[in-house]
Write a protein that holds these residues in place. Structure first.
Motif, PDB file in Angstrom:
ATOM      1  N   TRP A  83       0.813  -1.206   0.000  1.00 10.80           N
ATOM      2  CA  TRP A  83       0.000   0.000   0.000  1.00 10.80           C
ATOM      3  C   TRP A  83       0.855   1.269   0.000  1.00 10.80           C
ATOM      4  CZ3 TRP A  83       0.574   3.064   4.404  1.00 10.80           C
ATOM      5  CH2 TRP A  83       1.223   2.444   5.481  1.00 10.80           C
ATOM      6  N   MET A  84       2.153   1.104   0.325  1.00 10.89           N
ATOM      7  CA  MET A  84       3.076   2.231   0.269  1.00 10.89           C
ATOM      8  C   MET A  84       3.904   2.217  -1.012  1.00 10.89           C
ATOM      9  SD  MET A  84       4.463   2.241   4.216  1.00 10.89           S
ATOM     10  CE  MET A  84       5.124   3.896   4.118  1.00 10.89           C
ATOM     11  N   THR A 261      -3.279   1.060   5.783  1.00 10.47           N
ATOM     12  CA  THR A 261      -3.301   0.871   4.336  1.00 10.47           C
ATOM     13  C   THR A 261      -4.051   1.986   3.619  1.00 10.47           C
ATOM     14  OG1 THR A 261      -5.233  -0.564   4.639  1.00 10.47           O
ATOM     15  CG2 THR A 261      -3.079  -1.635   4.442  1.00 10.47           C
ATOM     16  N   ILE A 262      -4.930   2.695   4.349  1.00  6.56           N
ATOM     17  CA  ILE A 262      -5.675   3.789   3.716  1.00  6.56           C
ATOM     18  C   ILE A 262      -5.502   5.117   4.442  1.00  6.56           C
ATOM     19  CG2 ILE A 262      -7.421   2.180   2.855  1.00  6.56           C
ATOM     20  CD1 ILE A 262      -9.296   3.236   5.072  1.00  6.56           C
ATOM     21  N   LYS A 263      -4.761   5.120   5.567  1.00  2.11           N
ATOM     22  CA  LYS A 263      -4.737   6.292   6.445  1.00  2.11           C
ATOM     23  C   LYS A 263      -4.296   7.573   5.754  1.00  2.11           C
ATOM     24  CE  LYS A 263      -3.171   7.981  10.913  1.00  2.11           C
ATOM     25  NZ  LYS A 263      -2.521   7.681  12.198  1.00  2.11           N
ATOM     26  N   LEU A 264      -3.337   7.489   4.865  1.00  3.95           N
ATOM     27  CA  LEU A 264      -2.796   8.684   4.228  1.00  3.95           C
ATOM     28  C   LEU A 264      -3.327   8.899   2.813  1.00  3.95           C
ATOM     29  CD1 LEU A 264       0.916   8.469   5.442  1.00  3.95           C
ATOM     30  CD2 LEU A 264      -0.979   9.737   6.452  1.00  3.95           C
ATOM     31  N   TYR A 265      -4.396   8.174   2.476  1.00  3.74           N
ATOM     32  CA  TYR A 265      -5.011   8.318   1.161  1.00  3.74           C
ATOM     33  C   TYR A 265      -6.411   8.892   1.316  1.00  3.74           C
ATOM     34  CZ  TYR A 265      -1.057   5.435  -0.210  1.00  3.74           C
ATOM     35  OH  TYR A 265       0.208   4.955  -0.394  1.00  3.74           O
ATOM     36  N   GLN A 266      -7.041   9.174   0.198  1.00 10.27           N
ATOM     37  CA  GLN A 266      -8.312   9.892   0.226  1.00 10.27           C
ATOM     38  C   GLN A 266      -9.359   9.203   1.089  1.00 10.27           C
ATOM     39  OE1 GLN A 266      -9.847  11.053  -3.585  1.00 10.27           O
ATOM     40  NE2 GLN A 266     -11.893  11.461  -2.816  1.00 10.27           N
ATOM     41  N   ASP A 267      -9.523   7.888   0.894  1.00  9.17           N
ATOM     42  CA  ASP A 267     -10.547   7.176   1.663  1.00  9.17           C
ATOM     43  C   ASP A 267     -10.256   7.255   3.161  1.00  9.17           C
ATOM     44  OD1 ASP A 267     -11.826   6.520  -0.648  1.00  9.17           O
ATOM     45  OD2 ASP A 267     -11.075   4.464  -0.732  1.00  9.17           O
ATOM     46  N   TYR A 316     -10.204  18.564   1.698  1.00  8.33           N
ATOM     47  CA  TYR A 316      -9.945  18.215   3.094  1.00  8.33           C
ATOM     48  C   TYR A 316     -10.095  19.427   3.997  1.00  8.33           C
ATOM     49  CZ  TYR A 316      -7.999  13.953   1.087  1.00  8.33           C
ATOM     50  OH  TYR A 316      -7.825  12.788   0.398  1.00  8.33           O
TER      51      TYR A 316
END
Length: 534
Positions: A83-84, A261-267, A316
């Motif tokens: 994911w990174m 896995t999603i913390k730093l992405y849009q979702d 955001y």
């Protein structure tokens, strides 16, 4: 000294490895904490009955690999990091490197202890010293406690022998109020040492009636110490908690459950803002007086000069402004995990934001994670690590003497990894900290790590005699009272909110007042015993 071949000549390496594995089974996920009271016996047995430093170093290495490798296996949970953008094989290599490195780092402590014990025992034998058992036990305890104290001065520290008893053996953990985790470590080493000494006496090549009697006496002494330590702990555990109404306040916890896995992405960013906004509103409606969020719950920069988030993305920024509006609408104090600024760098911080939106205090994480949050020897290794690591390890550390004042009194703050460093909490308690706020992410690994992290915070609550409020991203969040009793524990990988009443406390344990006074005392007693034995 002649020891039966079946006990050590056949496979001393396997024997020492087995002892380490037994100790590795004491923390989560197995939590067989009672094994800690016998797991060091094989290594003690071997280092005392062998005179070769090379051999005993090998035995210490095997024991350390068994303990550290098993207890710290959770770090391999960072894999996979696809994911990174890290390829599968490269991710596996990074995870294995981290596991091997921290295992070897902890194993060095055991090797030094084993070599030190062998060298000291050889000196006793050459001089024909008396009172060898008492002297060896004192030296063994002092040496292990001294090495653990030295290890806490570095940046890698997690597997003190004391944490093998947490969170279940609350009686023995109360010895931590005397001199911190070193008191528990000393108790574990003392009992193991006397059991091993009983075995050494029993198998010595002398009159069996005499040696059998000596072995029995030592074993009874070990059993007596085990019971005695628990009785002392019972006395401390049984003291009632004096909790006046005026010292109480109601706090809420939000566990946002935003996977890494999603913390730093849009979702992930959108879900985080939504979950923490809704959680804050729900807890405010329940009548809480303050809300605690996890480490970097909202991974944006909080500008305390204008009391507002900053985001380069308008989408955001709109959502973050809505979060700020919720604070102004509900008027409940918030302890917010976010990024702060320190010069040209960022800090991993916890902010106290009042119901009017004003930032009145800020705590910056002091003990950063090597490679994860900062690069050791950055001038030499910085460019290399930047090429190899997917992490942006360039956070600035906070000052050790920070004071985190809030409308409810001065707080003792710990962010994630800091929970493993007892002195960090002790210093804040000595400076007037009245309750513990622990904020963590814990989403990087399997559920073994957050369970061990909870065990660390249980120890810190007991040692400082403080209530602890724990907020984590994905689990385990919790409420722990000063006796180490977990009054509420969240699930793992779930979104949860919880409200509870906690109490400010101003008591000071012996550990808070005097620090780790036991270790230098033990070293002095060991030196005195050696002089007398000659």
């Amino acid at each position: 000294m002649q020891i039966p071949k079946q006990l050590w000549q056949a496979s001393p390496i396997l024997l020492s490895l087995l002892g380490g594995i037994l100790m590795g089974l004491t923390p989560s996920p197995v939590e067989a904490w009672s094994l800690a009271w016998i797991a060091l016996v094989p290594l003690w047995f071997l280092v005392v009955t062998r005179q070769s430093l090379r051999q005993t170093a090998l035995y210490g290495f095997c024991w350390g690999i068994g303990y550290q490798g098993l207890a710290l296996f959770w770090i391999t949970g960072v894999h996979p990091m696809d994911w990174m953008g890290v390829p599968w094989l490269a991710s596996l290599a990074i995870a294995l490197f981290c596991w091997v490195f921290i295992t070897l780092w902890g194993t060095i402590l055991v090797v030094l202890w084993a070599v030190g014990m062998t060298a000291f025992n050889s000196l006793l034998n050459r001089q024909g010293a008396k009172f060898r058992t008492v002297t060896r036990v004192l030296v063994g305890i002092a040496l292990w406690c001294g090495l653990e104290a030295f290890w806490t001065l570095g940046d890698l520290n997690w597997t003190s022998l004391a944490y093998t008893q947490s969170p279940h053996n609350l009686l023995i953990l109360h010895l931590g109020q005397i001199s911190g985790p070193f008191t528990v470590t000393a108790a574990v080493v003392a009992v193991n040492g006397l059991i091993a000494e009983a075995g050494i006496s029993y198998f010595s090549n002398q009159n069996k009636r005499v040696t059998g009697s000596n072995a029995k006496q030592k074993f009874i002494l070990a059993l007596g110490l085990l019971i005695g330590f628990h009785l002392i702990g019972l006395g401390l555990y049984s003291r009632p908690l004096i909790q006046p109404t005026q010292a109480a306040f109601k706090v809420g916890i939000i566990q946002g459950n935003i996977p890494n896995t999603i913390k730093l992405y849009q979702d992930g960013l959108s879900r985080a803002i939504e979950n923490y906004t809704n959680g804050y509103k729900a807890l405010a409606d329940e009548g809480v007086e303050a809300v605690l969020t996890p480490e970097t719950a909202l991974p944006f920069i909080w500008d305390e000069q204008v009391n507002q988030f900053r985001s380069p993305v308008p989408f955001y920024q709109y959502k973050l402004d809505r979060f700020k509006e919720a604070i102004l609408d509900k008027g409940v104090l918030l302890w917010l995990g976010a990024f702060g600024e320190k010069g040209d760098s960022l800090t991993n911080s916890l902010f106290t934001i009042t119901g009017t939106g004003e930032t009145i205090s800020r705590y910056n994480k002091v003990i950063l994670v090597p490679l994860g949050e900062y690069i050791p020897f950055e001038e030499l290794l910085g460019s290399l690590i930047d090429r190899l690591s997917p992490l942006d390890a360039h956070l600035a550390a906070g000052q050790p003497n920070q004071q985190f004042d809030t409308p409810f009194g001065r707080a003792i703050a710990g962010i994630c990894y800091e929970s493993a460093f007892a002195y960090h909490f002790r210093h804040q308690a000595a400076r007037g900290g009245e309750f513990i706020l622990s904020a963590s992410n814990n989403a990087h690994y399997s559920e073994t790590m957050p369970a061990q992290h909870h065990a660390q915070d249980v120890m810190r609550a007991i040692e400082t005699d403080r209530w602890a409020v724990r907020a984590t991203n994905t689990g385990y969040s919790g409420i722990v009272d000063p006796h180490g009793r977990t009054l509420w524990l969240s699930g793992i990988n779930t979104y949860q909110i919880h409200a509870a009443t906690v109490y400010r406390r101003q008591t000071q344990t012996l550990y808070v007042r005097w620090g780790n006074w036991l270790t230098p005392t033990l070293i002095g007693l060991a030196i005195l015993a050696f002089i007398v034995s000659r």
